[in-house]
Design a protein around this motif. Structure first.
Motif, mmCIF file in Angstrom:
data_model
loop_
_atom_site.group_PDB
_atom_site.id
_atom_site.type_symbol
_atom_site.label_atom_id
_atom_site.label_comp_id
_atom_site.label_asym_id
_atom_site.label_seq_id
_atom_site.Cartn_x
_atom_site.Cartn_y
_atom_site.Cartn_z
ATOM 1 N N LEU A 59 12.030 157.651 104.048
ATOM 2 C CA LEU A 59 10.813 157.062 104.633
ATOM 3 C C LEU A 59 9.891 156.491 103.561
ATOM 4 O O LEU A 59 9.304 155.413 103.744
ATOM 5 C CB LEU A 59 10.071 158.106 105.471
ATOM 6 C CG LEU A 59 10.697 158.424 106.817
ATOM 7 C CD1 LEU A 59 9.976 159.592 107.468
ATOM 8 C CD2 LEU A 59 10.663 157.211 107.731
ATOM 9 N N GLU A 60 9.766 157.198 102.446
ATOM 10 C CA GLU A 60 8.926 156.688 101.364
ATOM 11 C C GLU A 60 9.510 155.406 100.776
ATOM 12 O O GLU A 60 8.769 154.476 100.452
ATOM 13 C CB GLU A 60 8.744 157.756 100.290
ATOM 14 C CG GLU A 60 7.821 158.878 100.725
ATOM 15 C CD GLU A 60 7.663 159.976 99.679
ATOM 16 O OE1 GLU A 60 8.289 159.882 98.599
ATOM 17 O OE2 GLU A 60 6.913 160.921 99.952
ATOM 18 N N ALA A 61 10.836 155.351 100.665
ATOM 19 C CA ALA A 61 11.474 154.136 100.147
ATOM 20 C C ALA A 61 11.241 152.969 101.106
ATOM 21 O O ALA A 61 10.934 151.846 100.672
ATOM 22 C CB ALA A 61 12.965 154.376 99.934
ATOM 23 N N GLN A 66 8.074 148.103 102.490
ATOM 24 C CA GLN A 66 7.211 147.384 103.437
ATOM 25 C C GLN A 66 5.771 147.258 102.934
ATOM 26 O O GLN A 66 4.920 146.718 103.631
ATOM 27 C CB GLN A 66 7.211 148.104 104.790
ATOM 28 C CG GLN A 66 8.563 148.135 105.463
ATOM 29 C CD GLN A 66 9.064 146.741 105.821
ATOM 30 O OE1 GLN A 66 8.311 145.905 106.299
ATOM 31 N NE2 GLN A 66 10.341 146.485 105.576
ATOM 32 N N GLY A 67 5.496 147.793 101.750
ATOM 33 C CA GLY A 67 4.152 147.695 101.187
ATOM 34 C C GLY A 67 3.160 148.664 101.812
ATOM 35 O O GLY A 67 1.954 148.410 101.825
ATOM 36 N N ILE A 68 3.639 149.771 102.317
ATOM 37 C CA ILE A 68 2.778 150.768 102.952
ATOM 38 C C ILE A 68 2.494 151.873 101.940
ATOM 39 O O ILE A 68 3.406 152.403 101.309
ATOM 40 C CB ILE A 68 3.459 151.363 104.202
ATOM 41 C CG1 ILE A 68 3.723 150.268 105.230
ATOM 42 C CG2 ILE A 68 2.622 152.490 104.797
ATOM 43 C CD1 ILE A 68 4.599 150.707 106.383
ATOM 44 N N ASP A 69 1.206 152.225 101.815
ATOM 45 C CA ASP A 69 0.810 153.299 100.907
ATOM 46 C C ASP A 69 0.984 154.638 101.631
ATOM 47 O O ASP A 69 0.228 154.963 102.554
ATOM 48 C CB ASP A 69 -0.643 153.117 100.463
ATOM 49 C CG ASP A 69 -1.097 154.150 99.449
ATOM 50 O OD1 ASP A 69 -0.239 154.903 98.942
ATOM 51 O OD2 ASP A 69 -2.308 154.216 99.176
#
Length: 93
Positions: A59-61, A66-69
């Motif tokens: 999920l972090e990858a 997707q450019g989500i922090d």
């Protein structure tokens, strides 16, 4: 005190000892089964922890791609949870 009453008392003590031995044996069996269950549960929890870590990494990858922090999303989720939890502080009494 006659020999008959002494024999009865000894028999009573022997009967109690046999009952206690049977109970101890039963408790020993139950404890062994419990240990097995605890070990199996521990193995399952370890497996779930590994699986959760793998899913988190994926999920972090995806989020990075997707450019989500991720930290901001987690912080916002914690704030939302804290705001929606019922107030358990009873200091207003």
């Amino acid at each position: 005190m006659g020999l008959g009453s002494t024999a009865k008392k000894i028999q009573k003590v022997a009967d109690i000892a046999e009952d206690l031995y049977a109970k101890v044996t039963e408790l020993k069996t139950q404890l062994q089964e419990l240990r097995g269950t605890v070990e199996e549960t521990n193995d399952r929890v370890d497996d779930l922890d590994r699986e959760l870590a793998e899913q988190r990494a994926l999920l972090e990858a995806i989020a990075d791609e997707q450019g989500i922090d991720v930290e901001t999303v987690q912080t916002e989720a914690l704030i939302d949870d804290a705001e929606t939890e019922p107030d358990t502080d009873d200091t207003t009494r």
